[in-house]
Design a protein around this motif. Structure first.
Motif, PDB file in Angstrom:
ATOM      1  N   LEU A  36       9.722  -0.151  -9.710  1.00 38.83           N
ATOM      2  CA  LEU A  36      10.778  -1.124  -9.178  1.00 38.83           C
ATOM      3  C   LEU A  36      10.200  -1.709  -8.304  1.00 38.83           C
ATOM      4  O   LEU A  36      10.912  -3.227  -7.863  1.00 38.83           O
ATOM      5  CB  LEU A  36      11.825  -0.371  -8.964  1.00 38.83           C
ATOM      6  CG  LEU A  36      13.390  -0.481  -9.583  1.00 38.83           C
ATOM      7  CD1 LEU A  36      13.444   0.018 -10.908  1.00 38.83           C
ATOM      8  CD2 LEU A  36      14.337  -0.161  -8.683  1.00 38.83           C
ATOM      9  N   SER A  37       9.378  -1.421  -7.467  1.00 39.40           N
ATOM     10  CA  SER A  37       8.815  -2.126  -6.366  1.00 39.40           C
ATOM     11  C   SER A  37       7.840  -3.265  -6.847  1.00 39.40           C
ATOM     12  O   SER A  37       6.899  -3.005  -7.544  1.00 39.40           O
ATOM     13  CB  SER A  37       8.076  -1.018  -5.403  1.00 39.40           C
ATOM     14  OG  SER A  37       6.660  -1.597  -5.212  1.00 39.40           O
ATOM     15  N   GLY A  38       8.301  -4.235  -6.415  1.00 35.07           N
ATOM     16  CA  GLY A  38       7.057  -5.452  -6.827  1.00 35.07           C
ATOM     17  C   GLY A  38       5.844  -5.626  -6.044  1.00 35.07           C
ATOM     18  O   GLY A  38       5.103  -6.461  -6.198  1.00 35.07           O
ATOM     19  N   SER A  39       5.956  -4.621  -5.089  1.00 33.08           N
ATOM     20  CA  SER A  39       4.777  -4.670  -4.082  1.00 33.08           C
ATOM     21  C   SER A  39       3.280  -4.876  -4.908  1.00 33.08           C
ATOM     22  O   SER A  39       3.037  -4.028  -5.579  1.00 33.08           O
ATOM     23  CB  SER A  39       4.888  -3.708  -3.295  1.00 33.08           C
ATOM     24  OG  SER A  39       3.608  -3.595  -2.595  1.00 33.08           O
ATOM     25  N   PRO A  40       2.640  -5.948  -4.842  1.00 29.20           N
ATOM     26  CA  PRO A  40       1.322  -6.003  -5.679  1.00 29.20           C
ATOM     27  C   PRO A  40       0.344  -5.055  -5.182  1.00 29.20           C
ATOM     28  O   PRO A  40      -0.464  -4.486  -6.095  1.00 29.20           O
ATOM     29  CB  PRO A  40       0.915  -7.408  -5.158  1.00 29.20           C
ATOM     30  CG  PRO A  40       2.084  -8.193  -4.837  1.00 29.20           C
ATOM     31  CD  PRO A  40       2.913  -7.270  -3.988  1.00 29.20           C
ATOM     32  N   GLU A  41       0.344  -4.704  -4.106  1.00 32.02           N
ATOM     33  CA  GLU A  41      -0.733  -3.694  -3.422  1.00 32.02           C
ATOM     34  C   GLU A  41      -0.450  -2.447  -4.000  1.00 32.02           C
ATOM     35  O   GLU A  41      -1.510  -1.701  -4.124  1.00 32.02           O
ATOM     36  CB  GLU A  41      -0.655  -3.550  -1.897  1.00 32.02           C
ATOM     37  CG  GLU A  41       0.691  -3.761  -1.322  1.00 32.02           C
ATOM     38  CD  GLU A  41       0.610  -3.823   0.119  1.00 32.02           C
ATOM     39  OE1 GLU A  41       1.580  -3.630   0.905  1.00 32.02           O
ATOM     40  OE2 GLU A  41      -0.417  -4.530   0.613  1.00 32.02           O
ATOM     41  N   LEU A  42       0.638  -1.938  -4.508  1.00 33.80           N
ATOM     42  CA  LEU A  42       1.156  -0.798  -5.036  1.00 33.80           C
ATOM     43  C   LEU A  42       0.983  -0.600  -6.478  1.00 33.80           C
ATOM     44  O   LEU A  42       1.014   0.414  -7.095  1.00 33.80           O
ATOM     45  CB  LEU A  42       2.328  -0.214  -4.663  1.00 33.80           C
ATOM     46  CG  LEU A  42       2.571  -0.038  -3.258  1.00 33.80           C
ATOM     47  CD1 LEU A  42       4.035   0.618  -2.739  1.00 33.80           C
ATOM     48  CD2 LEU A  42       1.722   0.990  -2.473  1.00 33.80           C
ATOM     49  N   ARG A  43       0.533  -1.737  -7.056  1.00 31.79           N
ATOM     50  CA  ARG A  43       0.532  -1.645  -8.421  1.00 31.79           C
ATOM     51  C   ARG A  43      -0.855  -1.200  -8.949  1.00 31.79           C
ATOM     52  O   ARG A  43      -1.901  -1.466  -8.352  1.00 31.79           O
ATOM     53  CB  ARG A  43       0.280  -3.402  -8.842  1.00 31.79           C
ATOM     54  CG  ARG A  43       1.083  -3.594 -10.522  1.00 31.79           C
ATOM     55  CD  ARG A  43       1.419  -5.001 -10.494  1.00 31.79           C
ATOM     56  NE  ARG A  43       2.284  -5.643  -9.602  1.00 31.79           N
ATOM     57  CZ  ARG A  43       2.422  -6.863  -9.528  1.00 31.79           C
ATOM     58  NH1 ARG A  43       1.576  -7.715  -9.821  1.00 31.79           N
ATOM     59  NH2 ARG A  43       3.539  -7.344  -8.404  1.00 31.79           N
ATOM     60  N   VAL A  44      -0.737  -0.235 -10.039  1.00 24.59           N
ATOM     61  CA  VAL A  44      -1.713   0.060 -10.836  1.00 24.59           C
ATOM     62  C   VAL A  44      -1.685  -0.146 -12.079  1.00 24.59           C
ATOM     63  O   VAL A  44      -1.355   0.639 -12.974  1.00 24.59           O
ATOM     64  CB  VAL A  44      -1.727   1.576 -10.665  1.00 24.59           C
ATOM     65  CG1 VAL A  44      -2.331   2.211  -9.274  1.00 24.59           C
ATOM     66  CG2 VAL A  44      -0.474   2.314 -10.804  1.00 24.59           C
ATOM     67  N   GLY A  45      -2.299  -1.376 -12.219  1.00 23.36           N
ATOM     68  CA  GLY A  45      -2.419  -2.134 -13.664  1.00 23.36           C
ATOM     69  C   GLY A  45      -2.610  -1.139 -14.961  1.00 23.36           C
ATOM     70  O   GLY A  45      -1.812  -1.050 -15.786  1.00 23.36           O
ATOM     71  N   GLU A  46      -3.776  -0.440 -14.877  1.00 21.08           N
ATOM     72  CA  GLU A  46      -4.296   0.126 -16.171  1.00 21.08           C
ATOM     73  C   GLU A  46      -3.313   1.209 -16.559  1.00 21.08           C
ATOM     74  O   GLU A  46      -2.871   1.318 -17.447  1.00 21.08           O
ATOM     75  CB  GLU A  46      -5.754   0.859 -15.744  1.00 21.08           C
ATOM     76  CG  GLU A  46      -6.571   0.029 -14.866  1.00 21.08           C
ATOM     77  CD  GLU A  46      -6.079   0.212 -13.670  1.00 21.08           C
ATOM     78  OE1 GLU A  46      -6.405   1.223 -13.234  1.00 21.08           O
ATOM     79  OE2 GLU A  46      -5.833  -0.847 -12.876  1.00 21.08           O
ATOM     80  N   ALA A  47      -2.777   2.095 -15.336  1.00 19.24           N
ATOM     81  CA  ALA A  47      -2.262   3.281 -15.636  1.00 19.24           C
ATOM     82  C   ALA A  47      -0.786   2.859 -15.992  1.00 19.24           C
ATOM     83  O   ALA A  47      -0.053   3.412 -16.868  1.00 19.24           O
ATOM     84  CB  ALA A  47      -2.145   4.039 -14.341  1.00 19.24           C
ATOM     85  N   VAL A  48      -0.284   1.931 -15.276  1.00 27.56           N
ATOM     86  CA  VAL A  48       1.325   1.729 -15.569  1.00 27.56           C
ATOM     87  C   VAL A  48       1.546   0.788 -16.877  1.00 27.56           C
ATOM     88  O   VAL A  48       2.048   1.349 -17.920  1.00 27.56           O
ATOM     89  CB  VAL A  48       1.815   0.813 -14.410  1.00 27.56           C
ATOM     90  CG1 VAL A  48       3.287   0.276 -14.733  1.00 27.56           C
ATOM     91  CG2 VAL A  48       1.825   1.675 -13.136  1.00 27.56           C
TER      92      VAL A  48
END
Lengths: 189, 189
Positions: free
Chosen positions: A107-119
């Motif tokens: 839900l958090s749009g924060s790019p720094e918390l994004r984990v592309g592969e996993a999510v």
DNA sequence: GTCTATAGAGCGATAGAC
DNA sequence: GTCTATCGCTCTATAGAC
């Protein structure tokens, strides 16, 4: 919390995740995480470069947990339609069981918390197969997106409390109904 | 920022909204809002009890804006199906135009920022009529929830960047496709 | 009605002792 | 590997002068 404190990356992630579940994402400070492990905040820097890195690891774990919950739910089902239905239900069940962790990861749009592969990849790969069985490989991607959007949207509105005003009761049935509507649409297309 | 500073509740909400749009919800401090108006932070307390009250006012405005955008979009359309389609498109367009404001109002689960009447009732009342034309009054509520879930979910996943890994291009078409799938399902039901 | 000044708290992060 | 100590920063909110 005995003396050879046995702190490592895994236990830290675990402690952070517990804290998020109980006190919300905003209640997570490094000192709080340390305290939960019987350790002071600066000690954590041996294992994570900064707070962001720790939260990213938490999100990675959340994504992995969600993915395996979905896989476990769909596997025993016999036919494709039942698999998709089971997937929808398991998705919502996971979000209900871990609302704060789910919110932080999805839900958090924060790019720094994004984990592309996993999510996205991990999740997408696991589910696209199930969808493909129902609608064929060439339509799997757009349908996957639509399925994900419906599930995520329902859960997110629920968690945000936005369905309560219209009568919070009966949301279980409302969810199933939405899914059935949708699966009907899928088969048509 | 002239001297008879002309600060009032409305201009403060406006300034806060602009700040949120440009710097994100986390970038909103009372001093930043004051600075945008040529005023110091403590001055704002003449108009709002605290920061939460200000943000709630911002959310109220956002909800009102979204509702009227949807009403304006659906009104000119002739038949119910076209109205629903127009509503979907306008919903996404609004979220794209004001992603940070949309997120604050509809994505943050924070109970203290919730504005029940404005967000759910106002919105629901406006849209339920459109839906009822398509599926009848008795099925309007569950279908409204499903419609809202699909639109919100797609937009939220988009804004969170979770569709990018699977190829960010073609999301416009993907959205329309999801809507069409869904409207097909609605008519079946 | 806006200001200065300040209380009071919490946070992330670093340095260096042990 | 964990500690103490501390820096430096930001923020909300209040008190009281002007």
């Amino acid at each position: 919390m005995p003396y050879p404190s046995q702190v490592n990356a895994e236990t830290i992630v675990q402690a952070a995740a517990s804290l998020i579940e109980t006190h919300g994402a905003d209640g997570v400070s490094l000192s709080a995480v340390g305290a939960a492990l019987g350790v002071k905040a600066p000690s954590l820097y041996r294992y994570f470069d900064n707070k962001t890195a720790l939260l990213r690891a938490v999100n990675q774990q959340t994504a992995a947990r969600l993915t395996s919950a979905l896989v476990e739910a769909t596997e025993p089902e016999p036919d494709p339609a039942a698999k998709v239905m089971a997937m929808f239900r398991a998705y919502r069940a996971f979000a209900h069981a871990h609302p704060a962790l789910y919110s932080l990861a999805y839900l958090s749009g924060s790019p720094e918390l994004r984990v592309g592969e996993a999510v996205a990849d991990q999740f997408g790969a696991a589910m696209q197969g199930v969808i493909a069985e129902l609608v064929g490989a060439e339509r799997a991607l757009p349908v996957l997106r639509a399925v994900w959007a419906l599930a995520h949207g329902f859960v997110a509105l629920e968690l945000a409390g936005l369905f309560e005003r219209q009568g919070g009761a009966g949301l279980d049935a409302a969810y199933d109904e939405a899914v059935v509507l949708f699966v009907g649409g899928i088969r048509l297309g």
